[in-house]
Write a protein that holds these residues in place. Structure first.
Motif, PDB file in Angstrom:
ATOM      1  N   VAL A  75       7.992  -4.254   7.387  1.00 53.24           N
ATOM      2  CA  VAL A  75       7.867  -5.080   6.184  1.00 53.24           C
ATOM      3  C   VAL A  75       7.795  -6.558   6.554  1.00 53.24           C
ATOM      4  CG1 VAL A  75       9.079  -5.841   4.102  1.00 53.24           C
ATOM      5  CG2 VAL A  75       8.919  -3.399   4.634  1.00 53.24           C
ATOM      6  N   ARG A  76       8.688  -6.992   7.425  1.00 53.37           N
ATOM      7  CA  ARG A  76       8.704  -8.414   7.812  1.00 53.37           C
ATOM      8  C   ARG A  76       7.401  -8.834   8.492  1.00 53.37           C
ATOM      9  NH1 ARG A  76      14.358  -7.473   9.274  1.00 53.37           N
ATOM     10  NH2 ARG A  76      13.604  -6.841  11.340  1.00 53.37           N
ATOM     11  N   ASP A  77       6.898  -7.981   9.391  1.00 51.72           N
ATOM     12  CA  ASP A  77       5.751  -8.371  10.206  1.00 51.72           C
ATOM     13  C   ASP A  77       4.416  -8.197   9.492  1.00 51.72           C
ATOM     14  OD1 ASP A  77       7.570  -8.924  12.176  1.00 51.72           O
ATOM     15  OD2 ASP A  77       7.215  -7.073  13.316  1.00 51.72           O
ATOM     16  N   SER A  78       4.368  -7.286   8.527  1.00 49.69           N
ATOM     17  CA  SER A  78       3.107  -6.995   7.836  1.00 49.69           C
ATOM     18  C   SER A  78       2.934  -7.770   6.539  1.00 49.69           C
ATOM     19  CB  SER A  78       3.026  -5.501   7.520  1.00 49.69           C
ATOM     20  OG  SER A  78       4.046  -5.151   6.586  1.00 49.69           O
ATOM     21  N   GLY A  79       4.069  -8.037   5.862  1.00 53.95           N
ATOM     22  CA  GLY A  79       3.995  -8.657   4.548  1.00 53.95           C
ATOM     23  C   GLY A  79       3.973  -7.671   3.400  1.00 53.95           C
ATOM     24  N   PHE A  80       4.198  -6.375   3.679  1.00 52.76           N
ATOM     25  CA  PHE A  80       4.310  -5.404   2.592  1.00 52.76           C
ATOM     26  C   PHE A  80       5.470  -5.783   1.675  1.00 52.76           C
ATOM     27  CE2 PHE A  80       3.067  -2.096   5.995  1.00 52.76           C
ATOM     28  CZ  PHE A  80       1.720  -2.312   5.794  1.00 52.76           C
ATOM     29  N   ASP A  81       5.350  -5.369   0.406  1.00 55.88           N
ATOM     30  CA  ASP A  81       6.506  -5.434  -0.488  1.00 55.88           C
ATOM     31  C   ASP A  81       7.462  -4.277  -0.222  1.00 55.88           C
ATOM     32  OD1 ASP A  81       5.808  -7.706  -2.187  1.00 55.88           O
ATOM     33  OD2 ASP A  81       4.164  -6.449  -2.888  1.00 55.88           O
ATOM     34  N   SER A  82       6.911  -3.143   0.217  1.00 55.11           N
ATOM     35  CA  SER A  82       7.696  -1.927   0.338  1.00 55.11           C
ATOM     36  C   SER A  82       7.021  -0.982   1.315  1.00 55.11           C
ATOM     37  CB  SER A  82       7.835  -1.261  -1.041  1.00 55.11           C
ATOM     38  OG  SER A  82       8.615  -0.084  -0.975  1.00 55.11           O
ATOM     39  N   PHE A 106      -2.849  -7.212  11.157  1.00 55.11           N
ATOM     40  CA  PHE A 106      -3.986  -7.040  10.243  1.00 55.11           C
ATOM     41  C   PHE A 106      -3.533  -7.256   8.806  1.00 55.11           C
ATOM     42  CE2 PHE A 106      -6.443  -4.273   7.400  1.00 55.11           C
ATOM     43  CZ  PHE A 106      -7.728  -4.764   7.617  1.00 55.11           C
ATOM     44  N   TRP A 107      -2.452  -6.557   8.417  1.00 52.78           N
ATOM     45  CA  TRP A 107      -1.939  -6.718   7.049  1.00 52.78           C
ATOM     46  C   TRP A 107      -1.478  -8.158   6.813  1.00 52.78           C
ATOM     47  CZ3 TRP A 107      -3.819  -2.852   4.730  1.00 52.78           C
ATOM     48  CH2 TRP A 107      -3.790  -1.564   5.268  1.00 52.78           C
ATOM     49  N   ALA A 108      -0.919  -8.776   7.833  1.00 49.21           N
ATOM     50  CA  ALA A 108      -0.448 -10.160   7.700  1.00 49.21           C
ATOM     51  C   ALA A 108      -1.608 -11.132   7.484  1.00 49.21           C
ATOM     52  CB  ALA A 108       0.344 -10.567   8.938  1.00 49.21           C
ATOM     53  N   GLN A 109      -2.812 -10.740   7.875  1.00 51.58           N
ATOM     54  CA  GLN A 109      -4.003 -11.539   7.584  1.00 51.58           C
ATOM     55  C   GLN A 109      -4.558 -11.231   6.197  1.00 51.58           C
ATOM     56  OE1 GLN A 109      -5.918 -10.240  11.489  1.00 51.58           O
ATOM     57  NE2 GLN A 109      -6.835 -12.264  11.250  1.00 51.58           N
ATOM     58  N   VAL A 110      -4.493  -9.960   5.817  1.00 43.78           N
ATOM     59  CA  VAL A 110      -5.110  -9.519   4.561  1.00 43.78           C
ATOM     60  C   VAL A 110      -4.274  -9.892   3.336  1.00 43.78           C
ATOM     61  CG1 VAL A 110      -5.699  -7.460   3.205  1.00 43.78           C
ATOM     62  CG2 VAL A 110      -6.432  -7.642   5.607  1.00 43.78           C
ATOM     63  N   LEU A 111      -3.000  -9.528   3.345  1.00 37.36           N
ATOM     64  CA  LEU A 111      -2.198  -9.584   2.118  1.00 37.36           C
ATOM     65  C   LEU A 111      -2.012 -10.986   1.555  1.00 37.36           C
ATOM     66  CD1 LEU A 111       0.436  -6.787   2.841  1.00 37.36           C
ATOM     67  CD2 LEU A 111      -1.696  -6.656   1.542  1.00 37.36           C
ATOM     68  N   PRO A 112      -1.775 -12.025   2.367  1.00 34.84           N
ATOM     69  CA  PRO A 112      -1.649 -13.361   1.770  1.00 34.84           C
ATOM     70  C   PRO A 112      -2.906 -13.795   1.016  1.00 34.84           C
ATOM     71  CG  PRO A 112      -0.772 -13.372   3.993  1.00 34.84           C
ATOM     72  CD  PRO A 112      -1.480 -12.061   3.814  1.00 34.84           C
ATOM     73  N   ARG A 113      -4.063 -13.414   1.522  1.00 30.36           N
ATOM     74  CA  ARG A 113      -5.317 -13.789   0.845  1.00 30.36           C
ATOM     75  C   ARG A 113      -5.465 -13.055  -0.484  1.00 30.36           C
ATOM     76  NH1 ARG A 113      -9.943 -13.096   5.291  1.00 30.36           N
ATOM     77  NH2 ARG A 113     -11.224 -13.516   3.421  1.00 30.36           N
ATOM     78  N   VAL A 134      -9.968  -7.397   2.227  1.00 35.90           N
ATOM     79  CA  VAL A 134      -9.554  -8.383   1.218  1.00 35.90           C
ATOM     80  C   VAL A 134     -10.435  -8.265  -0.015  1.00 35.90           C
ATOM     81  CG1 VAL A 134      -9.432 -10.850   0.664  1.00 35.90           C
ATOM     82  CG2 VAL A 134      -8.529 -10.017   2.855  1.00 35.90           C
ATOM     83  N   ASP A 135     -11.727  -8.179   0.196  1.00 38.09           N
ATOM     84  CA  ASP A 135     -12.662  -8.135  -0.929  1.00 38.09           C
ATOM     85  C   ASP A 135     -12.513  -6.844  -1.731  1.00 38.09           C
ATOM     86  OD1 ASP A 135     -14.995  -9.648  -2.142  1.00 38.09           O
ATOM     87  OD2 ASP A 135     -15.902  -7.672  -1.849  1.00 38.09           O
ATOM     88  N   VAL A 136     -12.369  -5.720  -1.043  1.00 36.57           N
ATOM     89  CA  VAL A 136     -12.203  -4.444  -1.748  1.00 36.57           C
ATOM     90  C   VAL A 136     -10.940  -4.466  -2.603  1.00 36.57           C
ATOM     91  CG1 VAL A 136     -11.701  -1.984  -1.446  1.00 36.57           C
ATOM     92  CG2 VAL A 136     -13.500  -3.065  -0.092  1.00 36.57           C
ATOM     93  N   MET A 137      -9.843  -4.915  -2.015  1.00 38.18           N
ATOM     94  CA  MET A 137      -8.576  -4.917  -2.754  1.00 38.18           C
ATOM     95  C   MET A 137      -8.657  -5.827  -3.974  1.00 38.18           C
ATOM     96  SD  MET A 137      -5.920  -4.814   0.463  1.00 38.18           S
ATOM     97  CE  MET A 137      -4.432  -4.536  -0.477  1.00 38.18           C
ATOM     98  N   CYS A 138      -9.251  -6.994  -3.814  1.00 37.87           N
ATOM     99  CA  CYS A 138      -9.370  -7.918  -4.946  1.00 37.87           C
ATOM    100  C   CYS A 138     -10.329  -7.371  -5.998  1.00 37.87           C
ATOM    101  CB  CYS A 138      -9.838  -9.291  -4.456  1.00 37.87           C
ATOM    102  SG  CYS A 138      -8.571 -10.219  -3.559  1.00 37.87           S
TER     103      CYS A 138
END
Length: 437
Positions: free
Chosen positions: A215-222, A185-192, A159-163
């Motif tokens: 996509v549904r389970d991870s929260g990716f846009d694509s 993991f992505w579902a925890q990271v991406l919303p933050r 989260v910190d690296v991406m931000c």
């Protein structure tokens, strides 16, 4: 669909920076004092000339070799330069209206990653997946140490690296080897990350499996549309356009859930000009890419017919990741012709932004001929008819058979007629794009 509004108009020009600027492989390797990342600034006008709206960068963070063995996610690779060089590139790109997509490797790290060195010396091993006394690796590569995606500290770190880099001006992230990382993991990271950067775009590298579920389970846009990539070159080589038709029907289903990242080439595969048996069919592949739904990406060099074969060996990627000189340097007439075809078809797509989410419908399908309609949303005028011919005989096309009165040829091989048509023929190994009425 969760993607930001700007993505509707996005068309990426993808660059693998370490190869592009001659930083890898290189002996001796350049140092930060050479500021090689700034060489990309000299290509930004070229990217605009091509028609791209953004630069999709391969790895730029500190690593040991090819960029995917990261050692410090907060530092620009010294072979490319430093933070100032990154800031300069972002400022110059944004000044031209070009967005920046970064490549994030968060499935694994290189063997010089400090926390791994500490763990190897007997320290805390919680950041890594371990099996008994062994550290897990990515797909058997000893130099790629798998992170433990159940660890809360790893979640916080990513989260910190991406931000951090979004704060510095990046517009989104390609998430490398996303298929190897648990969706939770992505579902925890991406919303933050989205809380701080709601206009950022996130695309996961996924090769096989259920794209929509990922996509549904991870929260990716694509995610990366490898199914369509394979169908494009395979159907053209085999003169089996039924395969392309099948893949586009699948593609429609994906578009009901998300807009895939579409491509006919990238840094991990044999270049399209080498993959296709008939050089004339490069334009056919490009036509499919730019007249179907998706967020298209053009791999640097493909737009001027660069060739290169990926091999499964050490250094097997080098041929598809060459160093670049200056724009249009060494590009012959054929390469210039392919560049002009890219410009024309990219321009066509930019003038029809509804193509971003367009669905396709087959109108006529044989082994060697394929006619399909790409349609937008509610506006009946948002339609293009695309005709592909990979056979040795002309392909007749009668618009009235498809429910249209007439149409205008807006793009095509050879010299298409300027006047409105009711019926026409597509020349052998040719193609046409028609705006019907």
């Amino acid at each position: 669909m969760s993607e930001p509004d700007w993505v509707e108009h996005a068309l990426w020009w993808q660059v693998y920076p370490l190869g592009f600027v001659g930083a890898h492989p290189a002996d001796p390797a350049p140092g930060p004092e050479e500021h090689r990342l700034r060489r990309l600034v000299d290509w930004l006008d070229y990217a605009q000339e091509l028609g791209a709206s953004g630069l999709a960068l391969g790895p730029v963070f500190a690593s040991q070799t090819h960029g995917y063995d990261t050692t410090d996610h907060y530092r620009i690779d010294g072979r490319l330069g430093d933070d100032g060089d990154f800031d300069h590139l972002v400022a110059e790109a944004h000044g031209r209206g070009l967005r920046i997509l970064l490549d994030g490797v968060f499935n694994h790290v290189g063997t010089d990653f400090p926390r791994y060195r500490d763990a190897l010396a007997g320290g805390d091993r919680s950041w890594f997946r371990v099996r008994g006394d062994e550290f897990a690796t990515f797909e058997g590569h000893g130099g790629l140490i798998a992170l433990n995606h159940r660890a809360g500290e790893v979640v916080d770190y990513v989260v910190d690296v991406m931000c951090h880099w979004l704060d510095r001006g990046a517009d989104g992230w390609r998430l490398d080897a996303a298929y190897a990382v648990p969706d939770r993991f992505w579902a925890q990271v991406l919303p933050r990350v989205r809380e701080r950067h709601p206009q950022a775009w996130f695309v996961g590298e996924v090769i096989h499996g259920d794209y929509s579920a990922r996509v549904r389970d991870s929260g990716f846009d694509s995610v990366t549309q490898y199914e369509l990539w394979k169908a494009i070159w395979s159907s053209l080589n085999d003169a089996n356009l039924h395969e392309l038709d099948w893949a586009l029907k699948r593609h429609n289903e994906f578009l009901d859930v998300f807009v895939p990242l579409t491509f006919i080439g990238n840094h991990d595969v044999t270049r399209i000009a080498s993959k296709l048996d008939n050089p004339a069919h490069v334009e056919h592949a490009l036509v499919v890419l730019l007249t179907t739904g998706g967020t298209p990406s053009i791999y640097a060099g493909d737009e001027v017919a660069y060739r290169g074969i990926k091999e499964e060996r050490f250094g097997g990627d080098d041929a598809v990741r060459p160093e670049f000189g200056s724009p249009h340097e060494g590009v012959g007439e054929h390469g210039q012709q392919v560049f002009r075809a890219h410009q024309h078809l990219i321009g066509l797509r930019r003038r029809h932004p509804w193509l971003h989410t367009a669905r396709t419908a087959p109108l006529q399908v044989t082994n060697e001929g394929y006619v399909y309609a790409s349609r937008g949303g509610s506006d009946a005028g948002d339609t293009l008819v695309v005709a592909l011919n990979v056979g040795d005989e002309p392909l007749p096309v009668a618009l009235t058979e498809f429910g249209f009165e007439s149409g205008d040829v807006v793009a095509g091989s050879g010299a298409p007629p300027a006047e409105r048509i009711v019926e026409t023929t597509v020349p052998p190994h040719g193609w046409l794009v028609i705006a019907p009425s």
